[in-house]
Design a protein around this motif. Structure first.
Motif, PDB file in Angstrom:
ATOM      1  N   HIS A 173      50.307  42.133  34.637  1.00  0.00           N
ATOM      2  CA  HIS A 173      51.216  42.099  33.484  1.00  0.00           C
ATOM      3  C   HIS A 173      50.526  42.420  32.148  1.00  0.00           C
ATOM      4  O   HIS A 173      51.073  43.150  31.327  1.00  0.00           O
ATOM      5  CB  HIS A 173      51.912  40.738  33.400  1.00  0.00           C
ATOM      6  N   GLU A 188      60.562  36.064  34.776  1.00  0.00           N
ATOM      7  CA  GLU A 188      60.577  37.139  35.769  1.00  0.00           C
ATOM      8  C   GLU A 188      59.282  37.286  36.570  1.00  0.00           C
ATOM      9  O   GLU A 188      59.318  37.631  37.743  1.00  0.00           O
ATOM     10  CB  GLU A 188      60.857  38.459  35.016  1.00  0.00           C
ATOM     11  N   THR A 189      58.118  37.075  35.914  1.00  0.00           N
ATOM     12  CA  THR A 189      56.910  37.594  36.563  1.00  0.00           C
ATOM     13  C   THR A 189      55.852  36.527  36.851  1.00  0.00           C
ATOM     14  O   THR A 189      55.861  35.445  36.268  1.00  0.00           O
ATOM     15  CB  THR A 189      56.326  38.758  35.730  1.00  0.00           C
ATOM     16  N   LYS A 245      62.819  37.771  45.124  1.00  0.00           N
ATOM     17  CA  LYS A 245      62.068  38.509  44.113  1.00  0.00           C
ATOM     18  C   LYS A 245      60.696  38.895  44.655  1.00  0.00           C
ATOM     19  O   LYS A 245      60.364  40.067  44.817  1.00  0.00           O
ATOM     20  CB  LYS A 245      61.939  37.636  42.845  1.00  0.00           C
ATOM     21  N   ASP A 255      60.088  42.781  45.092  1.00  0.00           N
ATOM     22  CA  ASP A 255      59.660  43.334  43.801  1.00  0.00           C
ATOM     23  C   ASP A 255      58.138  43.433  43.723  1.00  0.00           C
ATOM     24  O   ASP A 255      57.573  44.496  43.427  1.00  0.00           O
ATOM     25  CB  ASP A 255      60.243  42.399  42.716  1.00  0.00           C
ATOM     26  N   GLU A 312      64.378  49.262  30.202  1.00  0.00           N
ATOM     27  CA  GLU A 312      64.697  50.547  30.848  1.00  0.00           C
ATOM     28  C   GLU A 312      66.014  50.358  31.581  1.00  0.00           C
ATOM     29  O   GLU A 312      66.680  49.343  31.397  1.00  0.00           O
ATOM     30  CB  GLU A 312      63.524  51.081  31.701  1.00  0.00           C
TER      31      GLU A 312
HETATM   32  N1  RBV Z   1      59.521  45.164  36.377  1.00  0.00           N
HETATM   33  N2  RBV Z   1      60.590  45.575  35.709  1.00  0.00           N
HETATM   34  C1  RBV Z   1      60.753  46.835  36.029  1.00  0.00           C
HETATM   35  N3  RBV Z   1      62.712  47.065  34.725  1.00  0.00           N
HETATM   36  O1  RBV Z   1      61.926  48.786  35.862  1.00  0.00           O
HETATM   37  N4  RBV Z   1      59.819  47.238  36.846  1.00  0.00           N
HETATM   38  C2  RBV Z   1      59.029  46.176  37.073  1.00  0.00           C
HETATM   39  C3  RBV Z   1      61.844  47.646  35.536  1.00  0.00           C
HETATM   40  C4  RBV Z   1      59.065  43.794  36.283  1.00  0.00           C
HETATM   41  C5  RBV Z   1      58.695  43.187  37.623  1.00  0.00           C
HETATM   42  O2  RBV Z   1      59.744  42.354  38.052  1.00  0.00           O
HETATM   43  C6  RBV Z   1      57.404  42.416  37.333  1.00  0.00           C
HETATM   44  O3  RBV Z   1      57.485  41.082  37.749  1.00  0.00           O
HETATM   45  C7  RBV Z   1      57.238  42.565  35.849  1.00  0.00           C
HETATM   46  O4  RBV Z   1      57.891  43.771  35.530  1.00  0.00           O
HETATM   47  C8  RBV Z   1      55.835  42.599  35.286  1.00  0.00           C
HETATM   48  O5  RBV Z   1      55.885  42.640  33.899  1.00  0.00           O
END
Ligand code: RBV
Length: 425
Positions: free
Chosen positions: A302, A157-158, A187, A191, A60
């Motif tokens: 996730h 990332e997660t 993070k 986040d 996105e």
């Molecule tokens: N996350 N990405 C978005 N790109 O809008 N929103 C949430 C975005 C990531 C966030 O960092 C989290 O750790 C991960 O999605 C879960 O899959």
């Protein structure tokens, strides 16, 4: 089910899709001062010249800003999604129009097409990987071990991805270095807490058009994400129930003023359930049977394993889509339970979902960008690595500067005092 394009996508023709995607990316960048500052540095220094970056992330607008920042640093980038429902097709097409970027991400794909897109990214023979959930690292180790020697490292990332990577590392199976981006203060404290808290609740609200005020919301798991969801739900005048398996976290939730219950008891009390545990089978048949008619079930973890949808299907006499992104399961008793976004992470997979707010993604992706830069310049041993603290601080300082916030410096005496052990009473 919820495979319809997000209502915010305009993909009628390629040109308007690219324009719509470009507009979203430009808006996001405008609100991402960290990414803008790093991009300026990267354009000058070209730290990623000659690197090939393979990414599997939620495609996105904010992710697109990261992707373009890495391309501006001199890299060739190939990207695909890390969830079949989180891609914004217009953003994917706008990215793919960039000379140095290939995007394979498409929303609503089945498992086969999802993994084929990961294969396509790996076909670019990445020298650095950026994952959200570890699917790319897993596919490289399982199917393309011959690439590992030329991979400098990866970034994850997660929470779930880092958890999987640490399990892989403990088994001696992780053969290249990966930074645990998730675990940094810049993070996780933002986040996971604010991002998940705000975006999960706003996605539930927009998907259902229902209020939290006066409702009982059950938050499964009181980790960083659960804390965020609980706090923001309380802020919207919901009564918050927390379920936990860790005694200290349960006590923390209790001292925060939330009700703490086992899921078997919470099941009978909740109007809305949000799972944030990272584990499977958190809400199962025994719980569905105790729930009230009209209950809303959403997952913010996730993977789509937290709500046992097979168990729910077995109990259901019938099922139908009652709103975009809401699947109603009617049990033989006549009771109806509503599952949002197919039990996938609701803040990204619901048709109206936008992911986390831009500001928090600026921080998370700021850490990603400096970690990719670090991997291109310094050799690390295979295994999971904590992100060096000075990199995290660098990102924090850019953000403070952008916000116009000043902080104090330690005097020499203070630094000396903090490093000493011989000053008693
Ligand atoms: N996350 N990405 C978005 N790109 O809008 N929103 C949430 C975005 C990531 C966030 O960092 C989290 O750790 C991960 O999605 C879960 O899959």
């Amino acid at each position: 089910m919820t495979n319809a394009a997000p209502i915010t996508d305009r993909i009628d023709d390629p040109e308007s899709a690219r324009e719509s995607g470009r507009q979203k990316i430009d808006w996001a960048r405008e609100h991402m001062p960290i990414m803008r500052a790093l991009r300026e540095e990267f354009e000058t220094d070209q730290p990623l010249a000659g690197e090939r970056i393979g990414m599997a992330m939620h495609v996105e607008a904010t992710t697109a800003v990261l992707t373009e920042t890495l391309a501006a640093a001199g890299a060739e980038v190939a990207i695909t999604g890390c969830n079949p429902l989180s891609t914004h097709d217009d953003v994917s097409r706008a990215l793919d129009a960039h000379d140095s970027i290939t995007s394979y991400a498409e929303r609503g794909v089945d498992d086969e097409a999802y993994y084929a897109a990961i294969e396509a990214v790996i076909g670019h023979e990445p020298t650095i990987t950026v994952d959200d959930g570890m699917d790319m690292v897993a596919a490289i180790h399982d199917d393309h071990p011959e690439l590992i020697d030329s991979i400098l490292g990866g970034c994850e990332e997660t929470t779930t991805g880092v958890h999987r990577l640490r399990a892989m590392d403990d088994d001696g199976a992780l053969e290249y270095p990966v930074f645990a981006v998730n675990d940094t203060p810049m993070k996780r404290l933002f986040d996971n807490v604010h991002g998940t808290g705000e975006s999960a609740l706003s996605a539930i609200a927009m998907t259902t058009n229902l209020s939290f005020a006066g409702k009982t919301i059950v938050v499964a798991g009181y980790g960083y994400c659960g804390k965020g969801v609980a706090k923001k739900a309380a802020g919207q005048n919901a009564h918050v129930v927390v379920t936990e398996v860790d005694p200290r976290r349960a006590l923390e939730a209790h001292m925060e003023g939330y009700e703490v219950l086992p899921m078997a008891e919470a099941a009978a009390k909740g109007d809305v359930f949000v799972t944030t545990t990272g584990n499977r089978d958190v809400i199962t048949a025994e719980h569905f049977e105790r729930m009230d008619d009209g209950t809303l079930l959403a997952n913010a973890g996730h993977f789509d394993v937290e709500i046992d949808l097979d168990g729910l299907s077995d109990l259901a006499a019938s099922t139908r889509e009652v709103r975009p992104g809401v699947q109603e399961y009617e049990l033989s008793s006549g009771k109806r339970l509503n599952v949002l976004a197919e039990g996938r992470l609701v803040n990204l997979a619901a048709p109206v979902a936008l992911g986390h707010p831009v500001e928090v993604m600026d921080q998370s992706f700021g850490v990603q960008a400096v970690c990719v830069r670090e991997l291109s310049g310094t050799a690390y041993e295979p295994g999971v690595h904590d992100v060096p603290d000075d990199l995290d601080r660098e990102v924090a300082e850019i953000k403070l500067d952008a916000e116009g916030l000043g902080i104090d410096d330690l005097s020499d005496e203070q630094t000396e005092y903090m490093g000493s052990w011989d000053h008693g009473t």
